[in-house]
Scaffold this motif. Structure first.
Motif, PDB file in Angstrom:
ATOM      1  N   LEU A  76     -20.091   7.230  12.790  1.00  0.00           N
ATOM      2  CA  LEU A  76     -19.511   8.522  13.157  1.00  0.00           C
ATOM      3  C   LEU A  76     -19.115   9.312  11.910  1.00  0.00           C
ATOM      4  N   ALA A  77     -18.605   8.612  10.906  1.00  0.00           N
ATOM      5  CA  ALA A  77     -18.222   9.269   9.653  1.00  0.00           C
ATOM      6  C   ALA A  77     -19.444   9.853   8.947  1.00  0.00           C
ATOM      7  N   VAL A  78     -20.552   9.123   8.958  1.00  0.00           N
ATOM      8  CA  VAL A  78     -21.784   9.607   8.307  1.00  0.00           C
ATOM      9  C   VAL A  78     -22.266  10.895   8.969  1.00  0.00           C
ATOM     10  N   ILE A  79     -22.201  10.935  10.287  1.00  0.00           N
ATOM     11  CA  ILE A  79     -22.598  12.151  11.019  1.00  0.00           C
ATOM     12  C   ILE A  79     -21.712  13.330  10.603  1.00  0.00           C
ATOM     13  N   GLN A  80     -20.418  13.063  10.443  1.00  0.00           N
ATOM     14  CA  GLN A  80     -19.495  14.099   9.982  1.00  0.00           C
ATOM     15  C   GLN A  80     -19.841  14.577   8.574  1.00  0.00           C
ATOM     16  N   PHE A  81     -20.194  13.660   7.709  1.00  0.00           N
ATOM     17  CA  PHE A  81     -20.586  14.028   6.331  1.00  0.00           C
ATOM     18  C   PHE A  81     -21.802  14.942   6.351  1.00  0.00           C
ATOM     19  N   PHE A  82     -22.774  14.588   7.191  1.00  0.00           N
ATOM     20  CA  PHE A  82     -23.997  15.388   7.286  1.00  0.00           C
ATOM     21  C   PHE A  82     -23.685  16.798   7.791  1.00  0.00           C
ATOM     22  N   ARG A  83     -22.791  16.885   8.767  1.00  0.00           N
ATOM     23  CA  ARG A  83     -22.422  18.173   9.357  1.00  0.00           C
ATOM     24  C   ARG A  83     -21.516  18.993   8.437  1.00  0.00           C
ATOM     25  N   GLY A  84     -20.943  18.358   7.435  1.00  0.00           N
ATOM     26  CA  GLY A  84     -20.021  19.056   6.545  1.00  0.00           C
ATOM     27  C   GLY A  84     -18.657  19.262   7.161  1.00  0.00           C
ATOM     28  N   LYS A  85     -18.369  18.521   8.238  1.00  0.00           N
ATOM     29  CA  LYS A  85     -17.078  18.635   8.927  1.00  0.00           C
ATOM     30  C   LYS A  85     -16.185  17.464   8.509  1.00  0.00           C
ATOM     31  N   THR A  86     -15.655  17.533   7.300  1.00  0.00           N
ATOM     32  CA  THR A  86     -14.867  16.429   6.783  1.00  0.00           C
ATOM     33  C   THR A  86     -13.429  16.849   6.487  1.00  0.00           C
ATOM     34  N   SER A  87     -12.539  15.871   6.443  1.00  0.00           N
ATOM     35  CA  SER A  87     -11.135  16.143   6.129  1.00  0.00           C
ATOM     36  C   SER A  87     -10.901  16.205   4.626  1.00  0.00           C
ATOM     37  N   GLU A  88     -11.797  15.612   3.861  1.00  0.00           N
ATOM     38  CA  GLU A  88     -11.692  15.630   2.408  1.00  0.00           C
ATOM     39  C   GLU A  88     -13.029  16.063   1.813  1.00  0.00           C
ATOM     40  N   THR A  89     -12.983  16.525   0.589  1.00  0.00           N
ATOM     41  CA  THR A  89     -14.216  16.900  -0.112  1.00  0.00           C
ATOM     42  C   THR A  89     -15.014  15.648  -0.456  1.00  0.00           C
ATOM     43  N   VAL A  90     -16.298  15.682  -0.139  1.00  0.00           N
ATOM     44  CA  VAL A  90     -17.166  14.548  -0.452  1.00  0.00           C
ATOM     45  C   VAL A  90     -18.240  14.991  -1.436  1.00  0.00           C
ATOM     46  N   LEU A  91     -18.991  14.023  -1.956  1.00  0.00           N
ATOM     47  CA  LEU A  91     -20.042  14.343  -2.924  1.00  0.00           C
ATOM     48  C   LEU A  91     -21.157  15.153  -2.265  1.00  0.00           C
ATOM     49  N   LYS A  92     -21.789  15.997  -3.046  1.00  0.00           N
ATOM     50  CA  LYS A  92     -22.908  16.795  -2.541  1.00  0.00           C
ATOM     51  C   LYS A  92     -24.196  15.977  -2.627  1.00  0.00           C
ATOM     52  N   ALA A  93     -24.306  15.033  -1.733  1.00  0.00           N
ATOM     53  CA  ALA A  93     -25.464  14.144  -1.716  1.00  0.00           C
ATOM     54  C   ALA A  93     -26.635  14.806  -0.994  1.00  0.00           C
ATOM     55  N   LYS A  94     -27.823  14.295  -1.251  1.00  0.00           N
ATOM     56  CA  LYS A  94     -29.020  14.804  -0.579  1.00  0.00           C
ATOM     57  C   LYS A  94     -28.988  14.353   0.883  1.00  0.00           C
ATOM     58  N   LYS A  95     -28.986  15.321   1.815  1.00  0.00           N
ATOM     59  CA  LYS A  95     -28.888  14.995   3.234  1.00  0.00           C
ATOM     60  C   LYS A  95     -30.242  14.612   3.815  1.00  0.00           C
ATOM     61  N   ASN A  96     -30.194  13.693   4.780  1.00  0.00           N
ATOM     62  CA  ASN A  96     -31.416  13.209   5.413  1.00  0.00           C
ATOM     63  C   ASN A  96     -31.137  13.005   6.903  1.00  0.00           C
ATOM     64  N   VAL A  97     -31.867  13.718   7.753  1.00  0.00           N
ATOM     65  CA  VAL A  97     -31.626  13.651   9.199  1.00  0.00           C
ATOM     66  C   VAL A  97     -31.775  12.228   9.728  1.00  0.00           C
ATOM     67  N   TRP A  98     -32.757  11.493   9.211  1.00  0.00           N
ATOM     68  CA  TRP A  98     -33.018  10.145   9.717  1.00  0.00           C
ATOM     69  C   TRP A  98     -31.882   9.184   9.375  1.00  0.00           C
ATOM     70  N   THR A  99     -31.480   9.133   8.104  1.00  0.00           N
ATOM     71  CA  THR A  99     -30.448   8.177   7.693  1.00  0.00           C
ATOM     72  C   THR A  99     -29.038   8.649   8.036  1.00  0.00           C
ATOM     73  N   ASP A 100     -28.851   9.970   8.178  1.00  0.00           N
ATOM     74  CA  ASP A 100     -27.504  10.505   8.369  1.00  0.00           C
ATOM     75  C   ASP A 100     -27.192  10.911   9.818  1.00  0.00           C
ATOM     76  N   ILE A 101     -28.219  10.990  10.664  1.00  0.00           N
ATOM     77  CA  ILE A 101     -27.988  11.338  12.073  1.00  0.00           C
ATOM     78  C   ILE A 101     -28.641  10.323  13.011  1.00  0.00           C
ATOM     79  N   VAL A 102     -29.967  10.168  12.896  1.00  0.00           N
ATOM     80  CA  VAL A 102     -30.710   9.312  13.835  1.00  0.00           C
ATOM     81  C   VAL A 102     -30.243   7.860  13.761  1.00  0.00           C
ATOM     82  N   VAL A 103     -30.222   7.295  12.556  1.00  0.00           N
ATOM     83  CA  VAL A 103     -29.818   5.886  12.400  1.00  0.00           C
ATOM     84  C   VAL A 103     -28.366   5.656  12.821  1.00  0.00           C
ATOM     85  N   PRO A 104     -27.403   6.514  12.419  1.00  0.00           N
ATOM     86  CA  PRO A 104     -26.028   6.319  12.892  1.00  0.00           C
ATOM     87  C   PRO A 104     -25.892   6.361  14.421  1.00  0.00           C
TER      88      PRO A 104
END
Length: 466
Positions: free
Chosen positions: A375-403
């Motif tokens: 659930l946290a990974v999905i939030q990171f991908f959406r940019g809906k976080t409580s804290e600032t996170v690293l600007k990592a390269k987003k990937n729909v498969w690893t950041d949405i589908v797999v979670p």
């Protein structure tokens, strides 16, 4: 003072750490129970368990792209959902990690006592052995991470060598003697006139998968000490899946050899290290027993690295007393280490070293994390976080589908899991005859009482600092 890059764990050391954290007593001690549950479907069970572990590991690796602070599940939950969720996740995860360390320590001590002809149920003997083991692990940690890294790498090589030996020796024996069994043979093996493998149901298959899956757990704690690793955002996502791939190949190979070479011995032995029973040669058996001990000792060392750093990470984030961040000149988190040692000793002692009851809590908390982190990974991908996170390269498969798949898999396992047996008192015939109040009490303590106590202490500490 910043930590020297040369002292940090590089890519291959992280792979070794992951292998060491995952391969513990499971593959040496549990194939017997998995085969007894799944019979001829056992290899499929291990394959499915490896797939589930890989899917979950990808979610943890994806989270490591966005958050490289130590603490793993705690750091991810806090960054995604805020301080309160992070605090709760951190405390229950820390408790689970410390108790799991205690369970593994009891496993080493009991196995060692049993192998050398002693009584593994002698509580005083186990207690003294427990204290000696913890003293040895403390000394290793006090020497700093160079020694810790050396010991973990050696333990990993040792345990893999023992497992490879099982495969190679088994294949050689099969070729030389021609003595082999069809995999379906295990479905018809009897003990005391009763067929061992029951008719396989969906619940039975799920229980077998969960049993096999526990042999792959440990990957979720690898990122706990990410601040002590080189380029964790780059190395962790590559190292953890690679480690699981190596382990899956080895596990399936070991179990296949055991089922083909001598399934009757595997399923009916009373030896502590069940997998060793498939060989009649005493030298081979002794080497495998030593490998099992090295394996369990190695996972104790890995636990001594991971568990204290969860608590330390919370202190660094100012959610616990800053005094817990103190390290020695060898960069050893001494205070959180000894808090973890105390917990790892006292909980098993309080429950008279009954590993079944203690493992229940550790398993439950792991499932909790296996839902929160995806659930946290999905939030990171959406940019809906409580804290600032690293600007990592987003990937729909690893950041949405797999979670999403990870969450669905965990929910399915939880729904189909045999909770009645898990929290019940089971007699020799496998019938639930009562309620296991120890297990229920531990769940309440780990999920409710301990977080409340730590929260109150944290608030009082902040008032004192003001």
């Amino acid at each position: 003072m910043s930590k020297s890059e040369s002292d940090k764990l590089g890519f291959w050391s992280i792979v070794f750490l992951a292998i060491n954290a995952i391969i513990g007593s499971g593959i040496f001690l549990t194939p017997q129970s998995v085969v007894q549950q799944a019979g001829s479907k056992t290899l499929w069970v291990y394959f499915i368990a490896a797939l589930i572990a890989s899917v979950l590991a990808i979610s943890f690796a994806a989270a490591a792209k966005y958050v490289t602070k130590s603490g793993a599940a705690y750091a991810y939950a806090k960054a995604a959902f805020g301080k309160n969720v992070g605090f709760y996740m951190g405390i229950v995860r820390y408790f689970s990690a410390s108790v799991a360390w205690g369970v593994m320590a009891v496993g080493v001590v009991k196995s060692t006592i049993s192998i050398f002809g002693g009584n593994p149920n002698d509580k005083w003997g186990v207690t003294w052995g427990f204290l000696v083991l913890m003293a040895i692990i403390t000394i290793i940690n006090l020497f700093g991470q160079k020694v810790l890294k050396y010991v973990m790498n050696l333990a990993t090589i040792g345990k893999l060598a023992a497992l490879v030996l099982i495969i190679v020796a088994g294949v050689v024996l099969l070729i030389m003697t021609g003595a082999s069994h069809n995999l379906s043979y295990v479905d018809h093996i009897t003990q005391n006139g009763k067929q061992i493998v029951p008719t396989l149901t969906t619940t039975g298959f799920v229980m077998a998968v969960v049993s096999a899956f526990y042999a792959f757990t440990g990957f979720e704690s690898v990122a706990s000490g990410s601040e002590d690793m080189k380029d964790p955002q780059k190395n962790l996502p590559r190292a953890i899946p690679l480690a699981i791939l190596v382990i899956a190949v080895v596990y399936i190979g070991v179990v296949a050899v055991a089922m083909i070479l001598n399934p009757t011995a595997l399923m009916t032995t009373t030896q502590v290290v069940a997998i060793a029973a498939i060989f009649k040669n005493e030298i081979l058996r002794d080497v495998i027993l030593v490998g099992a001990l090295i394996s369990m000792f190695g996972i104790n060392v890995a636990s001594s690295f991971n568990a204290p750093r969860i608590l330390e990470a919370m202190a660094r984030e100012k959610q616990l007393s800053s005094s817990l961040t103190k390290r020695t000149k060898n960069n050893f988190p001494i205070r959180t280490f000894f808090v973890s040692v105390a917990l790892a000793i006292l909980i098993p002692l309080a429950f008279e070293y009954n590993m079944t009851n203690i493992i229940t809590l550790s398993a439950m908390v792991r499932f909790f994390g296996f839902i929160v982190v995806p659930l946290a990974v999905i939030q990171f991908f959406r940019g809906k976080t409580s804290e600032t996170v690293l600007k990592a390269k987003k990937n729909v498969w690893t950041d949405i589908v797999v979670p999403v798949i990870s969450i669905l898999l965990v929910i399915f396992l939880l729904v189909e899991y045999d909770w009645k047996t898990q929290f019940g008192v089971v007699n020799a015939s496998g019938v639930v005859t009562g309620v296991n109040w120890y297990a229920i009490a531990m769940i309440i303590f780990g999920f409710v009482i301990l977080p409340v106590i730590m929260f109150i202490i944290s608030k009082l500490d902040k008032k004192t600092e003001i």
